[in-house]
Write a protein that holds these residues in place. Structure first.
Motif, short mmCIF file in Angstrom:
data_model
loop_
_atom_site.label_atom_id
_atom_site.label_comp_id
_atom_site.label_asym_id
_atom_site.label_seq_id
_atom_site.Cartn_x
_atom_site.Cartn_y
_atom_site.Cartn_z
N UNK A 87 0.43 -1.04 0.00
CA UNK A 87 0.61 -0.04 0.14
C UNK A 87 0.43 1.48 0.41
N UNK A 88 1.85 1.18 0.70
CA UNK A 88 2.69 2.59 0.46
C UNK A 88 3.16 2.43 -0.23
N UNK A 89 4.51 1.66 -1.53
CA UNK A 89 5.01 1.95 -1.97
C UNK A 89 3.91 2.55 -3.77
N UNK A 90 2.86 2.15 -3.10
CA UNK A 90 1.63 2.60 -4.46
C UNK A 90 1.33 4.11 -4.05
N UNK A 91 1.93 4.39 -2.91
CA UNK A 91 0.55 5.35 -2.96
C UNK A 91 -0.44 5.66 -1.91
#
Length: 105
Positions: A87-91
């Protein structure tokens, strides 16, 4: 495939599988669409997710968007580190709305 448990107090609970990569995306989509069709709030359990890719996250993001548009509440009982990293990597924090990690206010 994600497992949908019985509706408990007007809420559909869905335990996400350990593998949320592209091969699992169609089954995940079907499970989440069925939950949307139920018209009740949905609780997702992402604690066992160990592998996730863009396809799995796209399905979760589309579900979150569609649930919001339908006025259905979506909550999480937990999320694995793998799910959080994806989730963090894809914002996608704002769209998917994972709960804060334990010990973080």
């Amino acid at each position: 495939m994600a497992r949908k448990s019985s509706k408990d107090s007007g809420r559909a609970t869905i335990a996400l599988d350990a593998d949320l990569r592209i091969g699992a995306a169609p089954a995940l989509r079907d499970t989440l669409l069925a939950a949307l069709g139920g018209g009740t709030p949905v609780e997702l359990d992402g604690t066992t997710v160990s592998q996730v890719d863009t396809a799995g996250l796209q399905v979760l993001a589309a579900f979150s968007r569609d649930a919001r548009a339908a006025g259905l509440a979506v909550s999480w009982t937990g999320a694995s580190d793998s799910l959080r990293r994806g989730v963090a990597v894809l914002g996608l924090h704002e769209l998917i709305e994972l709960p804060a990690p334990a010990g973080v206010n």
